[in-house]
Design a protein around this motif. Structure first.
Motif, mmCIF file in Angstrom:
data_model
loop_
_atom_site.group_PDB
_atom_site.id
_atom_site.type_symbol
_atom_site.label_atom_id
_atom_site.label_comp_id
_atom_site.label_asym_id
_atom_site.label_seq_id
_atom_site.Cartn_x
_atom_site.Cartn_y
_atom_site.Cartn_z
ATOM 1 N N UNK A 146 78.232 -10.597 2.734
ATOM 2 C CA UNK A 146 76.774 -10.608 2.617
ATOM 3 C C UNK A 146 76.376 -11.153 1.252
ATOM 4 N N UNK A 147 75.131 -11.577 1.158
ATOM 5 C CA UNK A 147 74.566 -12.044 -0.098
ATOM 6 C C UNK A 147 74.405 -10.856 -1.041
ATOM 7 N N UNK A 148 74.845 -11.012 -2.271
ATOM 8 C CA UNK A 148 74.880 -9.874 -3.194
ATOM 9 C C UNK A 148 73.554 -9.655 -3.920
ATOM 10 N N UNK A 149 72.840 -10.737 -4.214
ATOM 11 C CA UNK A 149 71.581 -10.596 -4.961
ATOM 12 C C UNK A 149 70.485 -11.420 -4.286
ATOM 13 N N UNK A 150 69.969 -10.930 -3.160
ATOM 14 C CA UNK A 150 68.949 -11.696 -2.426
ATOM 15 C C UNK A 150 67.713 -11.953 -3.280
ATOM 16 N N UNK A 151 67.202 -13.172 -3.168
ATOM 17 C CA UNK A 151 65.993 -13.525 -3.914
ATOM 18 C C UNK A 151 64.746 -13.364 -3.070
ATOM 19 N N UNK A 152 64.936 -12.991 -1.793
ATOM 20 C CA UNK A 152 63.819 -12.901 -0.860
ATOM 21 C C UNK A 152 64.218 -11.986 0.284
ATOM 22 N N UNK A 153 63.214 -11.554 1.065
ATOM 23 C CA UNK A 153 63.543 -10.800 2.283
ATOM 24 C C UNK A 153 63.702 -11.735 3.480
ATOM 25 N N UNK A 154 63.464 -13.055 3.252
ATOM 26 C CA UNK A 154 63.666 -14.090 4.265
ATOM 27 C C UNK A 154 62.919 -13.772 5.565
ATOM 28 N N UNK A 155 61.689 -13.349 5.423
ATOM 29 C CA UNK A 155 60.825 -13.103 6.578
ATOM 30 C C UNK A 155 59.838 -14.256 6.682
ATOM 31 N N UNK A 156 59.922 -15.015 7.770
ATOM 32 C CA UNK A 156 59.035 -16.137 8.001
ATOM 33 C C UNK A 156 57.968 -15.710 8.999
ATOM 34 N N UNK A 157 56.757 -15.537 8.528
ATOM 35 C CA UNK A 157 55.660 -15.053 9.363
ATOM 36 C C UNK A 157 55.234 -16.060 10.433
ATOM 37 N N UNK A 175 77.420 -12.515 7.039
ATOM 38 C CA UNK A 175 78.322 -13.043 8.050
ATOM 39 C C UNK A 175 79.331 -14.050 7.559
ATOM 40 N N UNK A 176 80.077 -14.635 8.512
ATOM 41 C CA UNK A 176 81.146 -15.580 8.209
ATOM 42 C C UNK A 176 80.593 -16.959 7.855
ATOM 43 N N UNK A 177 79.576 -17.407 8.580
ATOM 44 C CA UNK A 177 78.728 -18.517 8.144
ATOM 45 C C UNK A 177 77.371 -17.868 7.933
ATOM 46 N N UNK A 178 77.045 -17.546 6.684
ATOM 47 C CA UNK A 178 75.906 -16.657 6.416
ATOM 48 C C UNK A 178 74.632 -17.055 7.157
ATOM 49 N N UNK A 179 74.027 -16.043 7.759
ATOM 50 C CA UNK A 179 72.811 -16.216 8.548
ATOM 51 C C UNK A 179 71.623 -15.693 7.748
ATOM 52 N N UNK A 180 70.549 -16.495 7.714
ATOM 53 C CA UNK A 180 69.324 -16.142 6.991
ATOM 54 C C UNK A 180 68.125 -16.239 7.932
ATOM 55 N N UNK A 181 67.065 -15.569 7.583
ATOM 56 C CA UNK A 181 65.755 -15.631 8.230
ATOM 57 C C UNK A 181 65.693 -14.865 9.547
ATOM 58 N N UNK A 182 64.527 -14.278 9.771
ATOM 59 C CA UNK A 182 64.296 -13.450 10.958
ATOM 60 C C UNK A 182 64.518 -14.218 12.256
ATOM 61 N N UNK A 183 64.093 -15.493 12.313
ATOM 62 C CA UNK A 183 64.219 -16.239 13.568
ATOM 63 C C UNK A 183 65.688 -16.508 13.912
ATOM 64 N N UNK A 184 66.538 -16.690 12.910
ATOM 65 C CA UNK A 184 67.958 -16.893 13.192
ATOM 66 C C UNK A 184 68.626 -15.595 13.653
ATOM 67 N N UNK A 185 68.266 -14.484 13.035
ATOM 68 C CA UNK A 185 68.784 -13.196 13.516
ATOM 69 C C UNK A 185 68.290 -12.918 14.933
ATOM 70 N N UNK A 186 67.035 -13.290 15.197
ATOM 71 C CA UNK A 186 66.476 -13.059 16.533
ATOM 72 C C UNK A 186 67.176 -13.873 17.601
ATOM 73 N N UNK A 187 67.323 -15.193 17.352
ATOM 74 C CA UNK A 187 67.965 -16.078 18.334
ATOM 75 C C UNK A 187 69.436 -15.699 18.551
#
Length: 316
Positions: A146-157, A175-187
């Motif tokens: 996981x990302x150790x020091x996130x600069x954002x909550x990566x929420x795209x409204x 993850x193994x190929x790090x996943x970012x943003x709500x839409x990527x977690x959703x899909x």
């Protein structure tokens, strides 16, 4: 006399099976022919019927000791995900996609190269080997989960109606190929049938799920009119005239274009791009394939390629 021949037959069969047991590539195979097409199944790792299961499975040519060689520093005391990643989790995740061709497309060489390519992305994206790290910078893949020091909550409204952000939840890289943003977690969660939109932390808690999410991304086109990383690597994707003009060719370089777009491609010898290439070549060597099988520079690199989707909104 008849009993004697039966006994000899049993002994012969026993010796034959013992010989097969020493050959890791021999597995019980169920073969069917459907409409003239050969389809196979090889137990839990490659559940048939699938044409790809008629080829070798990943564990036939990529075994525990090779995984340990590739990721020799992942359980070092200074690694950030000590004890998390292991070979069994990778093979268990890969089992879902081997019937679809992951590591099983074509012969053994193509399979080994695809596994090395996929893990080249993984190793580069999860490495903590910098500078003069012990064992060299390429030995530190799977150091993070996981990302150790996130600069954002990566929420795209913008996606609030399709993949709304869960209050209090952060969609930083995991993850193994790090996943970012709500839409990527959703899909990804929809595809894997896991509620990642509400619980993105599942990715950092389960190594099999983390590998599975990465392999799904590798195997799945981002859009209907685009190829997957798997397709551009194994050569089932055939470049069109516009691809040729954009210098996109089947091979490792174009997998970076598919996954990261102009975040890394079309920027010359970009540091992130060359790091992924270096991991891929290093893994080919460790797996006994040899980097000479990787192809020429224009196949390995995406330095001069135009992105499939310019001004990338990728999640890299």
């Amino acid at each position: 006399m008849g009993a004697k021949w039966v006994l000899l037959g049993v002994l012969f069969l026993a010796f034959a099976l013992a010989g097969d047991a020493d050959d890791a590539s021999v597995k019980p195979t169920v073969v069917k022919v459907v409409k003239g097409k050969k389809l196979c199944g090889k137990g839990w790792e490659c559940k048939g019927p699938s044409e790809f299961c008629c080829n070798q499975t990943i564990s036939d040519y990529f075994q525990t000791y090779q995984f340990e060689n590739l990721f020799s520093k992942r359980n070092s005391p200074v690694a950030h995900a000590t004890g998390f990643w292991d070979y069994h989790s990778f093979i268990t995740a890969a089992a879902e996609y081997q019937p679809k061709g992951f590591g099983t497309t074509g012969g053994k060489l193509t399979g080994m190269k695809e596994v090395a390519a996929f893990l080249g992305h993984v190793g580069s994206k999860t490495s903590c080997g910098y500078g003069v790290a012990t064992g060299g910078p390429l030995a530190w893949g799977l150091c993070y989960n996981k990302e150790m020091s996130p600069s954002s909550d990566y929420c795209d409204e913008y996606f609030k109606y399709t993949y709304p952000c869960t209050p209090g939840v952060s969609y930083f890289g995991r993850g193994a190929i790090p996943m970012y943003w709500n839409y990527n977690y959703g899909k990804t969660g929809e595809a894997l049938k896991v509620n990642l939109l509400d619980h993105p932390e599942y990715i950092e808690q389960n190594a099999t799920l983390a590998f599975q999410a990465a392999i799904w991304k590798w195997m799945t086109p981002a859009e209907k009119n685009l190829p997957s990383a798997h397709e551009v690597f194994v050569g089932t994707w055939k470049p069109k005239a516009n691809d040729t003009l954009a210098k996109r060719v089947p091979g490792f370089g174009t997998t970076m274009n598919v996954l990261y777009g102009d975040d890394v491609c079309g920027k010359g010898e970009d540091e992130h791009m060359t790091n992924m290439v270096s991991h891929y070549l290093y893994y080919l060597d460790l797996m006994g394939v040899g980097r000479e099988e990787a192809g020429p520079h224009e196949v390995l690199s995406c330095a001069e390629q135009e992105a499939f989707k310019p001004t990338s909104s990728s999640s890299s």
